[in-house]
Write a protein that holds these residues in place. Structure first.
Motif, PDB file in Angstrom:
ATOM      1  N   HIS A 146      32.328 -16.395  80.033  1.00  0.00           N
ATOM      2  CA  HIS A 146      32.892 -15.128  79.575  1.00  0.00           C
ATOM      3  C   HIS A 146      32.509 -13.924  80.440  1.00  0.00           C
ATOM      4  CE1 HIS A 146      34.348 -16.974  75.847  1.00  0.00           C
ATOM      5  NE2 HIS A 146      33.204 -17.635  75.815  1.00  0.00           N
ATOM      6  N   GLY A 147      31.583 -14.100  81.362  1.00  0.00           N
ATOM      7  CA  GLY A 147      31.146 -12.980  82.174  1.00  0.00           C
ATOM      8  C   GLY A 147      32.097 -12.697  83.337  1.00  0.00           C
ATOM      9  N   THR A 148      31.997 -11.504  83.880  1.00  0.00           N
ATOM     10  CA  THR A 148      32.742 -11.156  85.092  1.00  0.00           C
ATOM     11  C   THR A 148      32.043 -11.783  86.294  1.00  0.00           C
ATOM     12  OG1 THR A 148      31.462  -9.147  85.487  1.00  0.00           O
ATOM     13  CG2 THR A 148      33.396  -8.957  84.046  1.00  0.00           C
ATOM     14  N   ASP A 149      32.729 -11.781  87.438  1.00  0.00           N
ATOM     15  CA  ASP A 149      32.096 -12.311  88.644  1.00  0.00           C
ATOM     16  C   ASP A 149      30.815 -11.545  88.962  1.00  0.00           C
ATOM     17  OD1 ASP A 149      34.021 -14.231  88.972  1.00  0.00           O
ATOM     18  OD2 ASP A 149      35.189 -13.088  90.438  1.00  0.00           O
ATOM     19  N   GLU A 150      30.848 -10.225  88.782  1.00  0.00           N
ATOM     20  CA  GLU A 150      29.682  -9.403  89.065  1.00  0.00           C
ATOM     21  C   GLU A 150      28.538  -9.749  88.128  1.00  0.00           C
ATOM     22  OE1 GLU A 150      26.801  -6.282  88.576  1.00  0.00           O
ATOM     23  OE2 GLU A 150      28.343  -6.753  87.069  1.00  0.00           O
ATOM     24  N   GLN A 151      28.820  -9.949  86.853  1.00  0.00           N
ATOM     25  CA  GLN A 151      27.776 -10.308  85.893  1.00  0.00           C
ATOM     26  C   GLN A 151      27.193 -11.680  86.200  1.00  0.00           C
ATOM     27  OE1 GLN A 151      30.048  -9.856  82.281  1.00  0.00           O
ATOM     28  NE2 GLN A 151      29.243  -7.804  81.879  1.00  0.00           N
ATOM     29  N   ARG A 152      28.035 -12.616  86.526  1.00  0.00           N
ATOM     30  CA  ARG A 152      27.562 -13.965  86.839  1.00  0.00           C
ATOM     31  C   ARG A 152      26.634 -13.947  88.049  1.00  0.00           C
ATOM     32  NH1 ARG A 152      31.738 -16.687  88.636  1.00  0.00           N
ATOM     33  NH2 ARG A 152      31.136 -18.792  88.065  1.00  0.00           N
ATOM     34  N   LYS A 153      26.996 -13.182  89.078  1.00  0.00           N
ATOM     35  CA  LYS A 153      26.158 -13.078  90.278  1.00  0.00           C
ATOM     36  C   LYS A 153      24.838 -12.363  89.986  1.00  0.00           C
ATOM     37  CE  LYS A 153      30.075 -13.058  93.490  1.00  0.00           C
ATOM     38  NZ  LYS A 153      30.880 -12.229  94.423  1.00  0.00           N
ATOM     39  N   ARG A 154      24.874 -11.448  89.035  1.00  0.00           N
ATOM     40  CA  ARG A 154      23.688 -10.647  88.742  1.00  0.00           C
ATOM     41  C   ARG A 154      22.716 -11.360  87.807  1.00  0.00           C
ATOM     42  NH1 ARG A 154      23.539  -5.870  85.331  1.00  0.00           N
ATOM     43  NH2 ARG A 154      25.808  -6.030  85.151  1.00  0.00           N
TER      44      ARG A 154
ATOM     45  N   GLY B 110      32.663  -2.328  66.302  1.00  0.00           N
ATOM     46  CA  GLY B 110      33.892  -1.947  65.615  1.00  0.00           C
ATOM     47  C   GLY B 110      33.759  -2.083  64.121  1.00  0.00           C
ATOM     48  N   GLY B 111      34.859  -2.383  63.471  1.00  0.00           N
ATOM     49  CA  GLY B 111      34.902  -2.477  62.022  1.00  0.00           C
ATOM     50  C   GLY B 111      34.274  -3.749  61.499  1.00  0.00           C
ATOM     51  N   PRO B 112      34.447  -4.017  60.201  1.00  0.00           N
ATOM     52  CA  PRO B 112      33.820  -5.194  59.589  1.00  0.00           C
ATOM     53  C   PRO B 112      34.428  -6.497  60.093  1.00  0.00           C
ATOM     54  CG  PRO B 112      35.319  -4.124  58.056  1.00  0.00           C
ATOM     55  CD  PRO B 112      35.224  -3.212  59.230  1.00  0.00           C
ATOM     56  N   GLY B 113      33.670  -7.561  59.912  1.00  0.00           N
ATOM     57  CA  GLY B 113      34.171  -8.877  60.288  1.00  0.00           C
ATOM     58  C   GLY B 113      33.852  -9.259  61.715  1.00  0.00           C
ATOM     59  N   ALA B 114      34.246 -10.477  62.070  1.00  0.00           N
ATOM     60  CA  ALA B 114      33.911 -11.035  63.375  1.00  0.00           C
ATOM     61  C   ALA B 114      34.526 -10.265  64.524  1.00  0.00           C
ATOM     62  CB  ALA B 114      34.359 -12.496  63.426  1.00  0.00           C
ATOM     63  N   LYS B 115      35.683  -9.667  64.321  1.00  0.00           N
ATOM     64  CA  LYS B 115      36.368  -8.978  65.413  1.00  0.00           C
ATOM     65  C   LYS B 115      35.726  -7.649  65.774  1.00  0.00           C
ATOM     66  CE  LYS B 115      40.847 -11.199  64.638  1.00  0.00           C
ATOM     67  NZ  LYS B 115      42.281 -10.997  64.349  1.00  0.00           N
ATOM     68  N   GLY B 116      34.748  -7.219  65.011  1.00  0.00           N
ATOM     69  CA  GLY B 116      34.050  -5.978  65.338  1.00  0.00           C
ATOM     70  C   GLY B 116      32.748  -6.191  66.074  1.00  0.00           C
ATOM     71  N   ILE B 117      32.513  -7.431  66.562  1.00  0.00           N
ATOM     72  CA  ILE B 117      31.232  -7.787  67.186  1.00  0.00           C
ATOM     73  C   ILE B 117      31.398  -7.961  68.688  1.00  0.00           C
ATOM     74  CG2 ILE B 117      29.417  -9.536  67.295  1.00  0.00           C
ATOM     75  CD1 ILE B 117      30.032 -10.139  64.334  1.00  0.00           C
ATOM     76  N   SER B 118      30.463  -7.391  69.452  1.00  0.00           N
ATOM     77  CA  SER B 118      30.456  -7.530  70.907  1.00  0.00           C
ATOM     78  C   SER B 118      29.093  -8.046  71.365  1.00  0.00           C
ATOM     79  CB  SER B 118      30.747  -6.179  71.582  1.00  0.00           C
ATOM     80  OG  SER B 118      32.009  -5.675  71.181  1.00  0.00           O
ATOM     81  N   GLY B 119      29.073  -8.613  72.566  1.00  0.00           N
ATOM     82  CA  GLY B 119      27.838  -9.148  73.122  1.00  0.00           C
ATOM     83  C   GLY B 119      27.304  -8.293  74.255  1.00  0.00           C
TER      84      GLY B 119
ATOM     85  N   PRO C 104      24.081  -0.075  79.522  1.00  0.00           N
ATOM     86  CA  PRO C 104      25.272   0.391  80.240  1.00  0.00           C
ATOM     87  C   PRO C 104      26.484  -0.485  79.939  1.00  0.00           C
ATOM     88  CG  PRO C 104      23.742  -0.682  81.746  1.00  0.00           C
ATOM     89  CD  PRO C 104      23.032  -0.553  80.435  1.00  0.00           C
ATOM     90  N   GLN C 105      27.653   0.067  80.101  1.00  0.00           N
ATOM     91  CA  GLN C 105      28.898  -0.641  79.800  1.00  0.00           C
ATOM     92  C   GLN C 105      28.998  -1.948  80.592  1.00  0.00           C
ATOM     93  OE1 GLN C 105      31.335   0.015  77.542  1.00  0.00           O
ATOM     94  NE2 GLN C 105      32.336  -1.891  78.169  1.00  0.00           N
ATOM     95  N   GLU C 106      28.491  -1.929  81.827  1.00  0.00           N
ATOM     96  CA  GLU C 106      28.621  -3.129  82.654  1.00  0.00           C
ATOM     97  C   GLU C 106      27.766  -4.288  82.156  1.00  0.00           C
ATOM     98  OE1 GLU C 106      26.013  -0.160  85.104  1.00  0.00           O
ATOM     99  OE2 GLU C 106      27.777  -0.097  83.785  1.00  0.00           O
ATOM    100  N   ASP C 107      26.920  -4.049  81.154  1.00  0.00           N
ATOM    101  CA  ASP C 107      26.125  -5.133  80.584  1.00  0.00           C
ATOM    102  C   ASP C 107      26.695  -5.640  79.260  1.00  0.00           C
ATOM    103  OD1 ASP C 107      24.481  -4.984  82.745  1.00  0.00           O
ATOM    104  OD2 ASP C 107      22.845  -3.963  81.731  1.00  0.00           O
ATOM    105  N   MET C 108      27.899  -5.189  78.908  1.00  0.00           N
ATOM    106  CA  MET C 108      28.629  -5.821  77.802  1.00  0.00           C
ATOM    107  C   MET C 108      29.250  -7.105  78.333  1.00  0.00           C
ATOM    108  SD  MET C 108      31.954  -4.579  75.575  1.00  0.00           S
ATOM    109  CE  MET C 108      31.080  -3.447  74.487  1.00  0.00           C
TER     110      MET C 108
ATOM    111  N   LYS D 122      34.946  -9.294  71.224  1.00  0.00           N
ATOM    112  CA  LYS D 122      35.125 -10.740  71.435  1.00  0.00           C
ATOM    113  C   LYS D 122      33.792 -11.501  71.450  1.00  0.00           C
ATOM    114  CE  LYS D 122      39.614 -10.599  71.907  1.00  0.00           C
ATOM    115  NZ  LYS D 122      40.258 -10.842  73.223  1.00  0.00           N
ATOM    116  N   GLY D 123      32.705 -10.810  71.136  1.00  0.00           N
ATOM    117  CA  GLY D 123      31.392 -11.444  71.225  1.00  0.00           C
ATOM    118  C   GLY D 123      31.203 -12.604  70.276  1.00  0.00           C
ATOM    119  N   PHE D 124      31.679 -12.470  69.040  1.00  0.00           N
ATOM    120  CA  PHE D 124      31.473 -13.521  68.050  1.00  0.00           C
ATOM    121  C   PHE D 124      32.183 -14.802  68.465  1.00  0.00           C
ATOM    122  CE2 PHE D 124      32.323 -15.727  64.022  1.00  0.00           C
ATOM    123  CZ  PHE D 124      31.047 -15.741  63.479  1.00  0.00           C
ATOM    124  N   THR D 125      33.383 -14.661  68.996  1.00  0.00           N
ATOM    125  CA  THR D 125      34.135 -15.830  69.442  1.00  0.00           C
ATOM    126  C   THR D 125      33.407 -16.560  70.557  1.00  0.00           C
ATOM    127  OG1 THR D 125      36.227 -14.760  68.880  1.00  0.00           O
ATOM    128  CG2 THR D 125      36.335 -16.616  70.396  1.00  0.00           C
ATOM    129  N   SER D 126      32.838 -15.796  71.490  1.00  0.00           N
ATOM    130  CA  SER D 126      32.165 -16.431  72.631  1.00  0.00           C
ATOM    131  C   SER D 126      30.953 -17.240  72.187  1.00  0.00           C
ATOM    132  CB  SER D 126      31.751 -15.372  73.654  1.00  0.00           C
ATOM    133  OG  SER D 126      30.724 -14.540  73.162  1.00  0.00           O
TER     134      SER D 126
END
Length: 381
Positions: free
Chosen positions: A100-108, A172-181, A217-221, A227-231
């Motif tokens: 689920h990470g970006t190329d930059e995140q994976r390299k870092r 975000g709001g309630p439920g799984a769709k409001g969760i980020s990693g 920082p945003q780049e560490d989301m 989409k965090g809960f799904t991942s």
């Protein structure tokens, strides 16, 4: 259909067994009593490439299959269950980042995990939300170009040892769709930890972790917002097979030791294995463990081949930890008064494996997952 590993995997399995019996098994009981891993363990596992099994080669890893990762977990846990969990956690986190990470995140992030320089944790469970993780309350609030994390995570495996954590918070709001990693450092001043006093798995360092406005920082989301809960749930579908194989490795070790003891211990003029009351329970557990092992590797085979595996993963999660605990218990009873001593590993294996009946999905919720697959949501709990 072929039930054998390929030549390369089988050679690797045998090498791992030899390494684990020589370098890990002698420390298992002492590490459990001390409540910490012995010096040099992280470096030994890193030198074998075990933290980076699923990480691409160009990022310092092995680029191995999910099936090979299962072989590693089974063989390491056969000698030292808790060392196996150290690897399993790294496999889960690195797989989620790689997927689920970006190329930059994976390299870092991934090279440090592969090298054993950073031990990652998963920050999902909260004091009021374990199985009901989709209702978590930890806040991630906007602050300029980043976020501030506030709240508490609990029952975090390796929480006292980890350098970084993949933390899930509500953006975000309630439920799984409001969760980020978010991938965050655990060494910042806004982070504090408190250890648990557990009956088993003591070297794992389970902990509560409090976040007091940690800036991220945003780049560490990791991945997209919401989409965090799904991942993490997709990751658990895979890691449940690893947990099962950890338990199978340790449970099988106890049964093998009991079988050997049954040929050596004599009573009433003959080896105790000659008595059906001793032999038959060991036969039953050997049979169940063999079947569980096949189902666990089927899960990993399905993952490797891009096939659905949620149901099979939930099957081994509800079944195998309890099976392995019971197998170690039967081995303890086979040893009689010797088995009741802390000089033998069966009681520690029981306590260590028991935690797997709780973590990463209880038997009850795993059975709900299976029931919904078999019956359909309309007719299932």
């Amino acid at each position: 259909m072929n039930f054998d590993f390929d030549t390369e995997t089988e050679a690797f399995r045998q090498h791992l067994r030899s390494f684990a019996q020589t370098h890990l098994a002698p420390h298992y009981l002492a590490d459990g009593r001390a409540g910490e891993f012995h010096a040099g363990l992280r470096e030994e596992l890193a030198q074998l490439g075990l933290f980076g099994l699923l990480i691409p080669e160009e990022l310092g890893g092995q680029g191995a299959s999910k099936t090979v990762s299962g072989v590693v977990c089974e063989e390491i846990a056969r000698a030292d269950f808790n060392a196996g969990w150290l690897i399993t956690n790294a496999l889960l986190v690195s797989d989620i980042i790689n997927t689920h990470g970006t190329d930059e995140q994976r390299k870092r992030w991934l090279p440090a995990i592969a090298a054993g320089e950073q031990i990652p944790a998963i920050g999902l469970t909260e004091p009021g939300h374990g199985t009901d993780a989709g209702a978590l309350e930890m806040k991630a609030e906007r602050d300029g170009d980043g976020w501030r994390l506030t709240g508490e995570k609990t029952s975090i495996s390796l929480g006292m040892h980890s350098d970084v954590a993949l933390v899930f918070a509500r953006t975000g709001g309630p439920g799984a769709k409001g969760i980020s990693g978010f991938y965050v450092p655990l060494t910042a001043k806004e982070v504090s930890r408190a250890p648990f006093r557990d009956i088993g798995g003591r070297p794992i360092g389970r902990a509560a972790i409090h976040f007091d406005g940690l800036y991220v920082p945003q780049e560490d989301m990791l991945g997209e917002e919401g989409k965090g809960f799904t991942s993490v749930m997709q990751g658990f579908d895979y890691s449940r097979a690893l947990i099962a194989l950890l338990c199978i490795g340790a449970g099988q070790a106890s049964i093998d030791e009991a079988l050997e003891y049954a040929t050596q211990r004599h009573a009433f003029g003959q080896p105790i294995g000659k008595f059906q009351g001793v032999a038959f329970p060991l036969v039953e557990y050997a049979t169940h463990l063999r079947a569980a092992r096949l189902l666990s590797y089927e899960v990993l085979w399905r993952v490797d081949n891009g096939m659905p595996h949620t149901m099979e993963g939930a099957m081994v999660k509800w079944w195998v930890p309890r099976l392995a605990v019971d197998a170690a218990h039967e081995a303890l009873l086979t040893f009689g008064q010797l088995g009741y001593s802390e000089e033998f590993p069966h009681s520690q294996r029981m306590r260590d494996m028991m935690g797997m009946e709780i973590g990463d999905g209880t038997a009850q919720v795993s059975k709900i997952v299976v029931a919904r697959q078999l019956l359909g949501r309309e007719f299932a709990p």
